[in-house]
Scaffold this motif. Structure first.
Motif, PDB file in Angstrom:
ATOM      1  N   MET A   1       0.845  -1.201   0.000  1.00  0.00           N
ATOM      2  CA  MET A   1       0.000   0.000   0.000  1.00  0.00           C
ATOM      3  C   MET A   1       0.887   1.261   0.000  1.00  0.00           C
ATOM      4  N   PRO A   2       0.585   2.252  -0.892  1.00  0.00           N
ATOM      5  CA  PRO A   2       1.424   3.460  -0.947  1.00  0.00           C
ATOM      6  C   PRO A   2       1.365   4.235   0.370  1.00  0.00           C
ATOM      7  N   ALA A   3       2.458   4.954   0.687  1.00  0.00           N
ATOM      8  CA  ALA A   3       2.483   5.783   1.893  1.00  0.00           C
ATOM      9  C   ALA A   3       1.463   6.918   1.756  1.00  0.00           C
ATOM     10  N   PRO A   4       0.933   7.412   2.891  1.00  0.00           N
ATOM     11  CA  PRO A   4      -0.029   8.526   2.819  1.00  0.00           C
ATOM     12  C   PRO A   4       0.648   9.818   2.342  1.00  0.00           C
ATOM     13  N   VAL A   5      -0.147  10.727   1.785  1.00  0.00           N
ATOM     14  CA  VAL A   5       0.384  12.010   1.307  1.00  0.00           C
ATOM     15  C   VAL A   5       0.349  12.999   2.475  1.00  0.00           C
ATOM     16  N   ARG A   6       1.536  13.337   2.978  1.00  0.00           N
ATOM     17  CA  ARG A   6       1.612  14.208   4.155  1.00  0.00           C
ATOM     18  C   ARG A   6       2.220  15.573   3.839  1.00  0.00           C
ATOM     19  N   LYS A   7       2.809  15.674   2.652  1.00  0.00           N
ATOM     20  CA  LYS A   7       3.511  16.914   2.302  1.00  0.00           C
ATOM     21  C   LYS A   7       2.988  17.482   0.997  1.00  0.00           C
ATOM     22  N   ALA A   8       3.026  18.804   0.898  1.00  0.00           N
ATOM     23  CA  ALA A   8       2.590  19.457  -0.341  1.00  0.00           C
ATOM     24  C   ALA A   8       3.595  20.532  -0.721  1.00  0.00           C
ATOM     25  N   VAL A   9       3.702  20.765  -2.012  1.00  0.00           N
ATOM     26  CA  VAL A   9       4.569  21.820  -2.540  1.00  0.00           C
ATOM     27  C   VAL A   9       3.677  22.866  -3.197  1.00  0.00           C
TER      28      VAL A   9
END
Ligand code: G1P
Length: 293
Positions: A1-9
């Motif tokens: 399972m892919p890691a969660p999205v915690r960062k944004a640019v």
């Protein structure tokens, strides 16, 4: 399972020349929609999707962005001493939306290069990219969260797309591919195609969720359209790689706040979406139409 999205640019190093003279001394990202800077609306979208770190890629003269997300002690203190607790709480809440990390783009080499400037700050995990010119009024699930859901299900890169009117394709990155399960498996993409050459009318909206495999592709991308390093060119490589790339139509209302007319329209749309402003703003618009007609 892919890691969660915690960062944004959030790329925010542009000069904002389309909004001169106001952008001579004020960052474009601080222009208000009613009473809220456009970048706060975008950060809020990310925060509601569970993103905790926002990397703002900025340049000279963009200090107001950092100040906006900082604690404004004197202002809060003054408001509280005057009994304006709700206003003070609203200001404090801006500080707690996300953790802002600033990185500099030292030269204006294009959107792909701006994103690449955030490589160390993001590291080896999937991340979101949100372009501040695109604003989305959603119906519950934030736009970037909808893309993160598709990433969680597939592990692929995911971009937002919309169908544009014929003749508008040259203003966007345009994608083509095969539809299945309500999403487009991207096979072709071209940044700002010359009139009459676009592979479809499906244009990229400024929301992306990307796997870390984009980094070496971006680092290897040479200047493309306009002599700039284009994110679209790196995404074409991602589409052809084992990770792949999907285009998704976001459920929500998209506004282009990046040009004058779109910006004015966004202001009116956000105003009438607010219960306390809806009726007076509609009345004002009717009045203006009658008196200016
Ligand atoms: C950027 C991207 C383009 C995309 C657009 C969406 O272009 O390069 O692919 O379609 O954002 O707003 P810009 O509008 O910054 O020139």
């Amino acid at each position: 399972m892919p890691a969660p999205v915690r960062k944004a640019v959030i790329p925010a190093a542009g000069l904002g020349t389309r909004f001169l003279p106001v952008t001579k001394a004020i960052p474009k990202e601080m222009l208000p929609i009613v009473d809220t800077p456009t970048i706060q609306l975008v950060v809020d979208e990310a925060a509601r999707a569970g993103i905790r770190d926002v990397i703002v890629v900025n340049g000279r003269g963009k200090g107001a962005i950092e100040d906006h997300f900082d604690h404004a002690y004197e202002l809060e203190h003054t408001l509280r001493s005057r009994g304006k607790t709700a206003d003070a709480d609203a200001l404090a809440a801006i500080t707690h939306l996300v953790r802002i990390i600033s990185v500099r783009q030292l030269q204006p080499l294009g959107l792909g290069h701006a994103v690449l400037c955030a490589r160390e700050a993001v590291g080896d995990e999937p991340f979101a990219v949100l372009l501040g010119d695109d604003l989305i009024i959603d119906r519950g699930r934030p736009g970037i969260g909808q893309l993160a859901d598709v990433h969680a299900a597939t592990g692929a890169g995911v971009i937002a797309i919309m169908e544009v009117a014929a003749g508008q394709e040259h203003l966007y990155g345009v994608v083509a591919g095969d539809w299945s399960d309500g999403r487009l498996r991207v096979r072709e993409m071209v940044e700002k195609p010359k009139p009459g050459t676009a592979p479809s009318r499906w244009a990229i909206v400024g929301r992306y969720v990307l796997p870390p495999s984009i980094w070496p592709l971006l680092a290897a991308t040479r200047p493309g359209h306009g002599g700039e390093i284009q994110l679209t060119d790196a995404l074409r490589e991602l589409a052809a790689s084992p990770d792949g790339l999907y285009g998704v139509v976001i459920d929500g209302e998209r506004h282009d706040a990046g040009d004058k007319l779109g910006y004015l329209r966004a202001n009116l749309a956000y105003a009438i979406a607010r219960a306390e402003l809806r009726e007076p703003v509609l009345a004002m618009m009717r009045d203006l139409l009658e008196t200016s007609g």
